[in-house]
Design an enzyme around this catalytic site. Structure first.
Site, PDB file in Angstrom:
ATOM      1  N   ASP A   1       0.874  -1.185   0.000  1.00 20.10           N
ATOM      2  CA  ASP A   1       0.000   0.000   0.000  1.00 20.10           C
ATOM      3  C   ASP A   1       0.908   1.231   0.000  1.00 20.10           C
ATOM      4  O   ASP A   1       2.005   1.175  -0.541  1.00 20.10           O
ATOM      5  CB  ASP A   1      -0.942  -0.048   1.210  1.00 20.10           C
ATOM      6  CG  ASP A   1      -2.257   0.696   0.977  1.00 20.10           C
ATOM      7  OD1 ASP A   1      -2.189   1.876   0.568  1.00 20.10           O
ATOM      8  OD2 ASP A   1      -3.331   0.136   1.212  1.00 20.10           O
TER       9      ASP A   1
ATOM     10  N   HIS B   1       1.474   1.925  -3.314  1.00 19.91           N
ATOM     11  CA  HIS B   1       0.426   2.739  -3.934  1.00 19.91           C
ATOM     12  C   HIS B   1       0.895   4.174  -4.137  1.00 19.91           C
ATOM     13  O   HIS B   1       0.403   4.870  -5.020  1.00 19.91           O
ATOM     14  CB  HIS B   1      -0.845   2.714  -3.079  1.00 19.91           C
ATOM     15  CG  HIS B   1      -1.532   1.387  -3.083  1.00 19.91           C
ATOM     16  ND1 HIS B   1      -2.725   1.168  -2.449  1.00 19.91           N
ATOM     17  CD2 HIS B   1      -1.189   0.196  -3.641  1.00 19.91           C
ATOM     18  CE1 HIS B   1      -3.091  -0.099  -2.612  1.00 19.91           C
ATOM     19  NE2 HIS B   1      -2.166  -0.695  -3.328  1.00 19.91           N
TER      20      HIS B   1
END
Length: 560
Positions: free
Chosen positions: A309, A343
């Site tokens: 993430d 991300h």
């Protein structure tokens, strides 16, 4: 005096801007006003107080710890840490070996030091982790005990060249599309249960039930931790949580395989994070690398992140609860770091309701992240993000956007509750302003710059200079006021316009370089655009200089 329709529209537009400016100033919390006279700069960076420890050393083997990968060493390691602290502090030494353990509690004045070859492996036995009151995504929630914990500490560290492994695969769900055929086969053979469509693996039926029913982990008034026993497996712990601590050092160690976020300092100050490696699988749900929440005076340098993430993330609480806490993440340095999978390389938000300010980012490299510099929020968050500076940022093969601002970010999760999302300026309106980016180099991305603010609160006062973007699409700009783009070079491959602008004011392009034969240089879309200026730019090499859509007019832009 006679006023024609154009004059009336001009007056209306200026009155609107004055009202918005007044509302903007009215909703800046007083805690930010006192920091308006910022004294930090690249020549005067924030100062971080460092740790110092006695040389006295305690070995965990003195307390009968065994490096066989089978013996549970929770008590032995915690006893070693506690004894060291009670004797005035020093070093707790973990020599090479595979040390199985449950939750560890750090203590003040103790440096937990791992030799090369040492691995602290946290047990997959979930009964070893109590359900506790914790913090997650900016809210007070029920969580399983973190593998590494610390509260109200001063002068503590984890150092060395060893590995700390959170055994996260025992906790997290995963989809079949995220794994290879062989990995999926092995996952099915390990136990667990499948979703009804057979596409998602859950560690247990309890986890699946909590997920399917959308159970909340929020510790609302009247709720106790024992009330969450029927969803314990769903309450994945962060690998390390340090709360209300001062003078923290993380250096040299590999932190990996967390069940959720990896490293989570919260309401802490004077943090030094240096030469660490943070690894989570690419499929790790909420597998952030480092989440600095409501922290002050920090440096993150010369470290490597390869996570599932956001990699290095700035947070400060969520929605009303975060605004009531009112503690910004501020006065930080992020430099010399490398980010692989993630991300975003360096990220602010989306839980930033306490604000963020005075953060300096330099000499960072992002290799294959989804986004580079990422700023995200949504209506209802509130908070002021300001005085963010970045320079010498190097990106390669970015999947989406190199520089990304989005005030419409929202993913429904178990820490969410109702919030006001009406498009009016109020305490829940996020404010992003006053940022300077210089020497950003991106070789490969879908979009170079993407900015999308709110109709009621534009992103304001952003400068991007001396940068190069090799991308599909140059820039998409909406709800942005006072944007300066100086000496930018774009190499693009798409047939789309190089730059698309809508609902924005006062954008200046100076020294704009681009490929010959670009289909459209600038596209204006909509009526609410003004003050667009291009100068020191060769417009003749574009196939079409300007495209106007949905009410846009040539008077909105000036070519100098």
């Amino acid at each position: 005096m006679f006023l024609n329709n154009k004059s009336i529209e001009f007056i209306k537009e200026n009155v609107k801007r004055i009202i918005l400016s007044f509302l903007f100033l009215s909703y800046i919390p007083s805690s930010y006003a006192q920091n308006a006279s910022n004294t930090y700069s690249w020549d005067s960076l924030p100062k971080i107080k460092e740790t110092e420890f006695k040389k006295d050393t305690v070995e965990i083997t003195t307390f009968q710890a065994k490096a066989d990968g089978i013996t549970l060493n929770t008590q032995a390691i915690n006893d070693a840490i506690k004894t060291c602290s009670l004797n005035g502090g020093g070093v707790v030494l973990v020599r090479k070996g595979l040390w199985l353990t449950g939750p560890i509690y750090l203590k003040s004045n103790v440096n937990l030091h791992l030799h090369r070859g040492a691995t602290l492996l946290f047990t997959a036995d979930k009964s070893q982790y109590k359900i506790v009151a914790g913090d997650y995504e900016g809210r007070s929630v029920a969580r399983n005990e973190s593998p590494i914990n610390g509260t109200d500490l001063e002068n503590c560290a984890i150092t060395g060249e060893g590995i700390i492994d959170g055994n996260g695969d025992a906790w997290r769900a995963v989809g079949s599309s995220q794994l290879t055929a062989g990995e999926w086969k092995s996952k099915l053979a390990s136990g667990g249960v499948l979703s009804d469509d057979g596409k998602t693996w859950f560690p247990s039926q309890q986890y699946k039930d909590a997920h399917v029913l959308g159970k909340s982990m929020l510790l609302l008034p009247g709720k106790k931790t024992e009330d969450f026993a029927d969803m314990k497996d769903f309450l994945r712990p962060n690998l390390m949580v340090l709360k209300n601590c001062k003078r923290i050092l993380l250096e040299g160690v590999i932190f990996q395989n967390s069940a959720a976020w990896c490293l989570h300092p919260v309401i802490s100050e004077d943090l030094t994070i240096r030469k660490i490696t943070v690894k989570n699988p690419h499929y790790a749900q909420n597998g952030d690398g480092l989440d600095l929440e409501s922290c002050k005076n920090f440096i993150v340098e010369n470290s490597v992140f390869d996570v599932g993430d956001d990699a290095i993330c700035i947070k400060s609480g969520k929605d009303e609860e975060g605004r009531k806490r009112g503690i910004a993440t501020e006065s930080g340095i992020i430099r010399g770091n490398v980010v692989y999978s993630g991300h975003g390389g360096v990220v602010v938000g989306s839980e930033m309701s306490g604000g963020a300010r005075n953060i300096f980012i330099e000499n960072c490299t992002f290799l294959g992240t989804d986004k580079g510099l990422r700023f995200k929020s949504t209506r209802g968050r509130g908070g002021v993000v300001e005085n963010i500076f970045a320079r010498n940022i190097f990106m390669n093969n970015i999947a989406q956007e190199a520089i990304f601002f989005d005030m419409f970010y929202f993913v429904k999760f178990a820490t969410d509750s109702e919030r006001d999302q009406t498009p009016v300026v109020n305490e829940g309106t996020p404010i992003f302003k006053n940022m300077v980016f210089d020497q950003v180099y991106c070789n490969g991305a879908n979009k170079g710059i993407f900015i999308r603010g709110l109709s009621e609160m534009h992103i304001q006062n952003i400068s991007i200079s001396n940068s190069v973007f090799k991308v599909n699409i140059g820039a998409e700009l909406a709800q942005i006021s006072n944007l300066k783009l100086n000496n930018l070079k774009f190499t693009t491959t798409s047939s789309s316009p190089l730059v698309t602008i809508s609902t924005s004011q006062n954008i200046t392009f100076n020294g704009f370089t681009y490929d010959p034969e670009v289909p459209v240089l600038i596209k204006l879309e909509g009526r609410d655009i003004g003050g667009i200026s291009l100068q020191n730019t060769d417009y003749s090499i574009a196939k079409k200089r300007l495209e106007l859509k949905t009410g846009a007019t040539e008077k909105m832009i000036v070519f100098r």
